[in-house]
Write a protein that holds these residues in place. Sequence first.
Motif, PDB file in Angstrom:
ATOM      1  N   GLU A  74       0.825  -1.203   0.000  1.00 27.53           N
ATOM      2  CA  GLU A  74       0.000   0.000   0.000  1.00 27.53           C
ATOM      3  C   GLU A  74       0.867   1.264   0.000  1.00 27.53           C
ATOM      4  O   GLU A  74       1.911   1.317   0.652  1.00 27.53           O
ATOM      5  CB  GLU A  74      -0.911   0.028   1.227  1.00 27.53           C
ATOM      6  N   THR A  75       0.425   2.268  -0.730  1.00 26.07           N
ATOM      7  CA  THR A  75       1.034   3.589  -0.625  1.00 26.07           C
ATOM      8  C   THR A  75       0.415   4.344   0.558  1.00 26.07           C
ATOM      9  O   THR A  75      -0.617   3.943   1.107  1.00 26.07           O
ATOM     10  CB  THR A  75       0.809   4.404  -1.907  1.00 26.07           C
ATOM     11  N   VAL A  76       1.047   5.444   0.946  1.00 30.51           N
ATOM     12  CA  VAL A  76       0.504   6.318   1.990  1.00 30.51           C
ATOM     13  C   VAL A  76      -0.405   7.336   1.310  1.00 30.51           C
ATOM     14  O   VAL A  76       0.048   8.082   0.439  1.00 30.51           O
ATOM     15  CB  VAL A  76       1.632   7.037   2.753  1.00 30.51           C
ATOM     16  N   PRO A  77      -1.694   7.387   1.651  1.00 29.50           N
ATOM     17  CA  PRO A  77      -2.627   8.276   0.938  1.00 29.50           C
ATOM     18  C   PRO A  77      -2.344   9.754   1.178  1.00 29.50           C
ATOM     19  O   PRO A  77      -1.735  10.156   2.176  1.00 29.50           O
ATOM     20  CB  PRO A  77      -3.994   7.888   1.526  1.00 29.50           C
ATOM     21  N   ALA A  78      -2.841  10.572   0.248  1.00 28.81           N
ATOM     22  CA  ALA A  78      -2.832  12.030   0.393  1.00 28.81           C
ATOM     23  C   ALA A  78      -4.018  12.571  -0.391  1.00 28.81           C
ATOM     24  O   ALA A  78      -4.095  12.383  -1.610  1.00 28.81           O
ATOM     25  CB  ALA A  78      -1.530  12.627  -0.128  1.00 28.81           C
TER      26      ALA A  78
END
Length: 273
Positions: A154-158
């Motif tokens: 997973e990526t870190v959301p923004a």
Amino acid sequence: MTATYQELRRSDLPSLRREIRAGHYAKHTAGLGPGFLQTNLAIMPEAFALDFMRFCQRNPKPCPLVGVSDTGNPMMVTLGADIDIRTDVPAYNIYENGKLTGSREDITDIWTDDLVAFALGCSFTFERALEEAGIPQWHIDHDTTVPMFRSNIETVPAGPFSGKTVVSLRFIAPERLDEVIAISRRFPLAHGAPLHWGDPEKIGITDLGAPEWGDPCEIEEDKIPVFWACGVTPQVAIERAGIPLCITHKPGHMLITDIAEDAEVPVRNPRAA
């Protein structure tokens, strides 16, 4: 006249960019522009640009930020002496409301004054160093695009941007794995060291013969599959975000900058000015 891949591999940087800008070359850029940083591309309305910049800052391995344009200005002034983001990438993908609606070789007629362009580091840059070290790469030797897969990382959301990390695959001989890791680590603007090597199922990949982007490569059973973070990751995030318009590079078709490929920070190489 259309330029061939082998001809462009021998070209200097100004000649190479002229051929792309004129529409004479629209294939992948792996192996082109030796010595200079290649980048992925994402262009979007200014209303979404700050959240996207945060997304890149929070996910530096798949999204190493190299350059950002001024709003409405297609000239990437920090990346080269004369780089027009509307014409200087061999092929672009167009996303509308998160859906891929087409590809083209020039975006001049759809450029608007509210667009911001982001250049993100690309793994093609460290490939030359692997070549110089005598480490073969199947996709370069066979003039294809590197295979890319959606992982379970997973990526870190923004803001509206989130999603899984996309990885690119290369098969590496076991006795050279440590060397490959050390070489690629030298290029932080080009994804740096691999994210994973060995069992692909540990990162959610079940079939190495069926990449989601790029071309299949030979499955080399005597070598180790090695996976690097890939600049297609923001395209996945853009699809999920569903923003009204976004323009990216077509996978494998990169912007070749004037920045030295071994730079630690994105400062334009004065030799190419």
